[in-house]
Design a protein around this motif. Structure first.
Motif, short mmCIF file in Angstrom:
data_model
loop_
_atom_site.label_atom_id
_atom_site.label_comp_id
_atom_site.label_asym_id
_atom_site.label_seq_id
_atom_site.Cartn_x
_atom_site.Cartn_y
_atom_site.Cartn_z
N ASP A 1 -8.09 -0.55 -1.94
CA ASP A 1 -8.78 0.67 -1.52
C ASP A 1 -7.91 1.91 -1.74
O ASP A 1 -8.36 2.91 -2.32
N ILE A 2 -6.64 1.83 -1.29
CA ILE A 2 -5.79 3.01 -1.27
C ILE A 2 -5.02 3.19 -2.57
O ILE A 2 -4.98 4.28 -3.15
N PRO B 1 0.84 -1.21 0.00
CA PRO B 1 0.00 0.00 0.00
C PRO B 1 0.87 1.25 0.00
O PRO B 1 1.89 1.32 0.70
N LYS B 2 0.49 2.22 -0.81
CA LYS B 2 1.35 3.39 -0.99
C LYS B 2 1.55 4.18 0.30
O LYS B 2 2.52 4.95 0.41
N THR B 3 0.67 3.99 1.26
CA THR B 3 0.86 4.66 2.55
C THR B 3 2.10 4.18 3.28
O THR B 3 2.59 4.84 4.20
N ASN C 1 -10.54 3.11 6.15
CA ASN C 1 -10.93 1.70 6.23
C ASN C 1 -9.78 0.75 6.55
O ASN C 1 -9.99 -0.46 6.69
N PHE C 2 -8.58 1.29 6.67
CA PHE C 2 -7.41 0.42 6.89
C PHE C 2 -7.52 -0.34 8.22
O PHE C 2 -7.42 -1.57 8.26
N ASN D 1 -2.76 8.47 11.79
CA ASN D 1 -3.10 7.75 10.57
C ASN D 1 -2.49 6.36 10.65
O ASN D 1 -1.30 6.17 10.39
N PHE D 2 -3.31 5.37 11.03
CA PHE D 2 -2.78 4.03 11.24
C PHE D 2 -2.34 3.38 9.94
O PHE D 2 -1.45 2.52 9.94
#
Length: 546
Positions: free
Chosen positions: A404-405, A100-102, A384-385, A329-330
């Protein structure tokens, strides 16, 4: 006895990233406004603990010249490794394409958040902010109309018996036209305010993790400055828990490593501390730590419920900012940048209100401005993570997060729910086999007491216990037979013990001197019987570089 008081335009509780960012921004906007920050740690940064990979977006806005000013952002991230640990020996490295890009950290820095807060404190004082370290905000003070008037610091010199000692000094009231509460995760005054003003009426229960962290000095040939390593899977999944680890290579041949255990776990035999000790023996981690020296230890709860769990953040006379309101931001495992931004937005709203000669008002303008900020936009996109992780576990939850992300940029037209509070997730001990954790080897793994020693934790011993029980009978009469009293295991500092007396009688013992102020007991106790309140000012850990 009537307490002395001091009056300010703005009172800020907590010298963390949100509180200090708010203080700096207020004085940047109007240097005529008087601002005070009260901090329970012995110095700014003493109680600050975070991973921490830092995203500088808010800092860029607050101090565009932070490099010239010497902000302690010394190690830029050079690479990201993410592993799924299958068992105690095997691991699978996740290709970057499927991450995930986060979780990508280009342009971010590995820092000591405590040292960044020390630097922010210096900037705040240079701007004319008064900072009072070593004074704990013990209670909220109200006006006759019910609006928040300010806070009172705790009395000093009260003995364990509740009587005044020769060293007694009454607390002082700090009055403000507005009071900003920036206590961090599970702030004890924030908790009271949420209840008093019913701020969580439209929110889901907040969710938490316990983060346990160490700093190691390792051999030079094992060090890769700027490398970020995250893992999921073993050891937590082996015992039905969720969470993940971090290992960051900072400067001076040091690494920071830690494990975050979601406090939604059901098995009361689980010990987050001992899971962390196991984790360090995995070959992916051991290759860096072996032959090194452990320098520091600490623990802190984090909020991870996201915007679904955020309470209303404004009320008459004050605001909740940062993790007092759950801005972490988890999905990124980061919260300092969003905490700082919430403080900066708060500052702008307060300055505007004071310019209009409004005091002790309910600043609903903050709710609007916060929702218009990039911090809220980011949290909404990644809302939603956390629920996906709880619903489907780390692997499937992360696959959902990728879709999602990465693919839909957080714009899927639904919001997942996570409505069961963490403390309500525990199941009876009889449903699980006991967990036999291996003995620490003294090289990679250690016991709790030697770990707490490295946190430099100290409290004045002759003072009332700051870990209070609503009903002193519950630990032995309810929690012990039903859950094998889980406080013995979820506390990462050895605070809670079941002691067997001669004759076989048992006693619930609280070693408050060991408390590292992580707040896990206040969160995870299944009966919600433990309430954490502030000890005498300056008590607790004294983290040098966490």
């Amino acid at each position: 006895m009537e307490r002395e008081f001091m009056e300010y335009d703005v009172v800020i509780v907590g010298a963390g990233p949100s509180g200090l960012a708010a203080a700096c921004r207020i004085r940047q906007l109007n240097e005529e406004l008087s601002v005070v920050v009260v901090e329970k740690g012995s110095e700014v940064g003493a109680h600050i603990l975070s991973g921490a990979v830092f995203e500088p977006r808010a800092l860029n806005e607050l101090f565009p010249d932070w490099k010239e000013k010497g902000a302690p952002l010394n190690t830029e991230v050079k690479g990201d490794d993410i592993y799924v640990l299958r068992n105690e020996e095997k691991a699978m490295k996740v290709p970057n394409l499927f991450v995930p890009k986060t979780m990508h950290n280009e342009g971010n820095y590995i820092i000591s958040l405590g040292n960044l807060c020390r630097w922010l404190g210096e900037q705040a004082e240079a701007l004319g902010v008064e900072i009072f370290p070593g004074f704990a905000a013990a209670e909220v003070v109200y006006n006759k109309d019910g609006s928040v008037k300010g806070i009172a610091t705790g009395d000093m010199g009260i003995g364990m018996d509740g009587e005044q000692k020769d060293s007694y000094m009454p607390g002082m009231e700090l009055h403000g036209k507005y009071t900003l509460f920036a206590e961090g995760c599970r702030g004890h005054l924030g908790k009271q305010l949420i209840s008093k003003f019913n701020l969580d009426a439209d929110a889901e229960p907040q969710h938490y993790g316990i983060g346990i962290k160490e700093i190691w000095k390792i051999p030079a040939e094992q060090h890769q400055q700027g490398l970020v390593v995250h893992t999921a899977g073993w050891p937590l999944e082996e015992n039905g828990a969720a969470g993940g680890s971090f290992l960051y290579h900072i400067e001076d041949n040091q690494v920071v490593c830690g494990l975050i255990t979601d406090l939604s776990y059901s098995n009361p035999h689980l010990s987050p501390f001992d899971e962390f000790q196991r984790y360090k023996h995995h070959p992916v981690v051991k290759q860096y730590l072996e032959g090194g020296e452990r320098i520091t230890y600490g623990a802190r709860a984090i909020t991870k419920g996201g915007i679904q769990s955020q309470p209303k953040m404004h009320f008459p006379g004050g605001l909740l900012i940062g993790d007092d309101a759950g801005t972490l931001n988890f999905a990124k495992i980061k919260g300092s940048h969003t905490a700082m931004k919430s403080g900066m937005v708060a500052a702008e709203c307060v300055v505007e209100a004071l310019a209009a000669d409004k005091a002790h008002a309910d600043l609903d303008s903050f709710g609007t401005a916060y929702k218009a900020s990039w911090a809220y936009e980011e949290l909404y996109a990644q809302r939603n993570f956390g629920p996906a992780q709880h619903k489907w576990g780390n692997i499937i939850g992360s696959a959902y997060a990728f879709i999602d992300i990465n693919i839909f940029n957080g714009k899927l037209p639904w919001t997942l729910s996570d409505p069961v509070a963490d403390h309500a997730q525990l199941k009876p001990a009889s449903e699980f086999a006991p967990i036999n954790y291996p003995k620490p080897d003294g090289k990679l793994s250690f016991d709790k007491l030697s770990s707490v020693f490295l946190s430099n934790t100290n409290h004045e011993e002759d003072q009332p216990c700051h870990l209070t029980l609503k009903d002193a009978s519950i630990p032995l009469e309810k929690n012990l037979p039903l859950y094998n009293e889980p406080a013995q295991r979820y506390c990462p500092a050895g605070v809670y013990e079941i002691v067997e007396e001669e004759g076989g009688d048992k006693r619930f013992q609280i070693n408050a001197q060991n408390c590292v102020h992580c707040k896990t007991c206040d969160i995870k106790d299944p009966a919600q019987n433990i309430t954490w309140v502030v000890p005498e000012g300056a008590g607790g850990p004294n983290y040098p570089n966490m």
